[in-house]
Design a protein around this motif. Sequence first.
Motif, mmCIF file in Angstrom:
data_model
loop_
_atom_site.group_PDB
_atom_site.id
_atom_site.type_symbol
_atom_site.label_atom_id
_atom_site.label_comp_id
_atom_site.label_asym_id
_atom_site.label_seq_id
_atom_site.Cartn_x
_atom_site.Cartn_y
_atom_site.Cartn_z
ATOM 1 N N ARG A 1 0.834 -1.206 0.000
ATOM 2 C CA ARG A 1 0.000 0.000 0.000
ATOM 3 C C ARG A 1 0.869 1.255 0.000
ATOM 4 N N ARG A 2 1.913 1.249 0.848
ATOM 5 C CA ARG A 2 2.806 2.403 0.891
ATOM 6 C C ARG A 2 3.526 2.593 -0.441
ATOM 7 N N SER A 3 3.979 1.454 -1.049
ATOM 8 C CA SER A 3 4.658 1.539 -2.349
ATOM 9 C C SER A 3 3.726 2.095 -3.414
ATOM 10 N N ALA A 4 2.463 1.630 -3.389
ATOM 11 C CA ALA A 4 1.478 2.121 -4.345
ATOM 12 C C ALA A 4 1.229 3.607 -4.158
ATOM 13 N N ASP A 5 1.134 4.034 -2.893
ATOM 14 C CA ASP A 5 0.920 5.456 -2.614
ATOM 15 C C ASP A 5 2.109 6.288 -3.106
ATOM 16 N N GLU A 6 3.320 5.756 -2.877
ATOM 17 C CA GLU A 6 4.515 6.474 -3.328
ATOM 18 C C GLU A 6 4.559 6.551 -4.853
ATOM 19 N N ALA A 7 4.176 5.428 -5.513
ATOM 20 C CA ALA A 7 4.166 5.412 -6.974
ATOM 21 C C ALA A 7 3.152 6.409 -7.517
ATOM 22 N N VAL A 8 1.966 6.445 -6.910
ATOM 23 C CA VAL A 8 0.938 7.396 -7.350
ATOM 24 C C VAL A 8 1.418 8.827 -7.171
ATOM 25 N N GLU A 9 2.030 9.084 -6.020
ATOM 26 C CA GLU A 9 2.525 10.433 -5.750
ATOM 27 C C GLU A 9 3.628 10.823 -6.743
ATOM 28 N N LYS A 10 4.529 9.862 -7.040
ATOM 29 C CA LYS A 10 5.614 10.121 -7.986
ATOM 30 C C LYS A 10 5.059 10.392 -9.384
ATOM 31 N N ASN A 11 4.106 9.565 -9.828
ATOM 32 C CA ASN A 11 3.501 9.759 -11.142
ATOM 33 C C ASN A 11 2.770 11.099 -11.221
ATOM 34 N N HIS A 12 2.143 11.465 -10.102
ATOM 35 C CA HIS A 12 1.458 12.748 -10.066
ATOM 36 C C HIS A 12 2.454 13.903 -10.251
ATOM 37 N N LYS A 13 3.614 13.796 -9.616
ATOM 38 C CA LYS A 13 4.637 14.829 -9.757
ATOM 39 C C LYS A 13 5.153 14.886 -11.189
ATOM 40 N N ILE A 14 5.383 13.703 -11.788
ATOM 41 C CA ILE A 14 5.872 13.645 -13.171
ATOM 42 C C ILE A 14 4.845 14.274 -14.119
ATOM 43 N N LEU A 15 3.580 13.889 -13.920
ATOM 44 C CA LEU A 15 2.525 14.434 -14.768
ATOM 45 C C LEU A 15 2.407 15.952 -14.608
ATOM 46 N N THR A 16 2.530 16.409 -13.407
ATOM 47 C CA THR A 16 2.474 17.843 -13.151
ATOM 48 C C THR A 16 3.621 18.570 -13.835
ATOM 49 N N GLU A 17 4.816 17.956 -13.787
ATOM 50 C CA GLU A 17 5.985 18.543 -14.426
ATOM 51 C C GLU A 17 5.831 18.567 -15.942
ATOM 52 N N LEU A 18 5.273 17.484 -16.529
ATOM 53 C CA LEU A 18 5.033 17.441 -17.975
ATOM 54 C C LEU A 18 4.056 18.532 -18.408
ATOM 55 N N ILE A 19 3.003 18.685 -17.617
ATOM 56 C CA ILE A 19 2.015 19.727 -17.929
ATOM 57 C C ILE A 19 2.662 21.108 -17.876
ATOM 58 N N ARG A 20 3.519 21.325 -16.900
ATOM 59 C CA ARG A 20 4.215 22.619 -16.782
ATOM 60 C C ARG A 20 5.115 22.869 -17.984
ATOM 61 N N LEU A 21 5.862 21.830 -18.377
ATOM 62 C CA LEU A 21 6.760 21.971 -19.531
ATOM 63 C C LEU A 21 5.974 22.235 -20.817
ATOM 64 N N MET A 22 4.838 21.517 -20.953
ATOM 65 C CA MET A 22 4.004 21.711 -22.137
ATOM 66 C C MET A 22 3.447 23.132 -22.171
ATOM 67 N N GLU A 23 3.050 23.661 -21.028
ATOM 68 C CA GLU A 23 2.555 25.027 -20.959
ATOM 69 C C GLU A 23 3.649 26.026 -21.338
ATOM 70 N N GLU A 24 4.865 25.792 -20.827
ATOM 71 C CA GLU A 24 5.978 26.664 -21.174
ATOM 72 C C GLU A 24 6.265 26.594 -22.672
ATOM 73 N N ARG A 25 6.243 25.379 -23.212
ATOM 74 C CA ARG A 25 6.498 25.213 -24.647
ATOM 75 C C ARG A 25 5.428 25.914 -25.471
#
Length: 274
Positions: free
Chosen positions: A230-254
Motif C-alpha cells: 500500500r505504501r509503495s502504491a501510494d509512493e508510486a501514485v505520488e511520484k507519477n502525479h509529480k511527473i505528470l504535473t511537471e510534464l504539464i508545466r513543460l508543455m505550458e511553457e512550450r
Amino acid sequence: MEQKGVQLNQKTFSCSICLALLKDPVTIPCGHSYCMSCIQTHWDEEDGKNIHSCPQCRQTFTPRPVLVKSTMLADLVEQLKKTGLEPAAAADHCYTGAEGVVCDFCTGRKLKAVKSCLVCLVSYCHKHLQPHYESAAFKKHKLVDPSEKLQENICSRHDEVMKMFCCTDHQCICYLCSVDEHKGHDTVSSAAERTERQTELEVSRQKIQQRIKDKQEDVKVLQQEVETIRRSADEAVEKNHKILTELIRLMEERRRDIRSHSDFLVRILIVPTM
C-alpha cells in the motif's frame, strides 16, 4: 442498589443447615452462626465420635461447646423479617423447576440438587449432601456438578456401575462384563481412560492453540506485506502525479514559447518596407 444490599444481608443471616433465616441464632467458637436447634441436631449426631464440628469450615471442638443465643443476631434477623422478603440463601437452594436436577433424597417437594455422586449415582441437595463431607465412609466418593444422566453409568445388562473401559470395543463396561462378553479384551479402569483422554484433549488443545498462534503470525506477516504494498502504491501514485504535473508545466511553457515566436513572426511580416 438498595435491593441488592438487602439480599446480601439476608444471605448473611441465613442458616447454612436449614437454609432459612436464623431462628434463635447462636455463634459457635469458629465464628459461624446457626439456628440453635439445627446445630444441636447436628452435634447430637456427632456425640458418638466425641468430636463436634462446624458444618461449614469443619473445625472441631472438644468438649461440646455450650450454646448461648445471640441477642444481637436475633434482633437483626427480626428487623430483616420486617422487609417481607424471602432469604437470599433460598435462591441457591430453591425448589426445582422443570429444568432443574432434583435431590433424590427429598420427600414431597424436591429441592434443587447441588451435587451428584458418581459412586452412589444419586443427586443431593445441600442438606442431604452433608454426610458425604462428615462421614469417612464417603471419603472416596466422587462428587460432580448435578447431572440427570447418572443412570448412563449403570450397565443395562448387569445393573452394575461401569467402572471399566474396554479399549478393544471402545465402550464403558462393568466388572461382570470384563469376565463375560469382554473376556480377554484390553480393559482399563474408567478413571485411567478418562485421564488418558483428558491428556489427549489437552495435547490437542495445545496443538490447536499453536496452530491459531501460527496463523495469527501468518496473518500479521500478510498484513505487514499489504501495508508495504500500500505504501509503495501510494509512493508510486505520488511520484507519477509529480511527473505528470511537471510534464504539464513543460508543455505550458512550450506552448507559451511557440506563441511568442508566432507573434514575433507576424509582426515582422506585416511591417511595411521603407
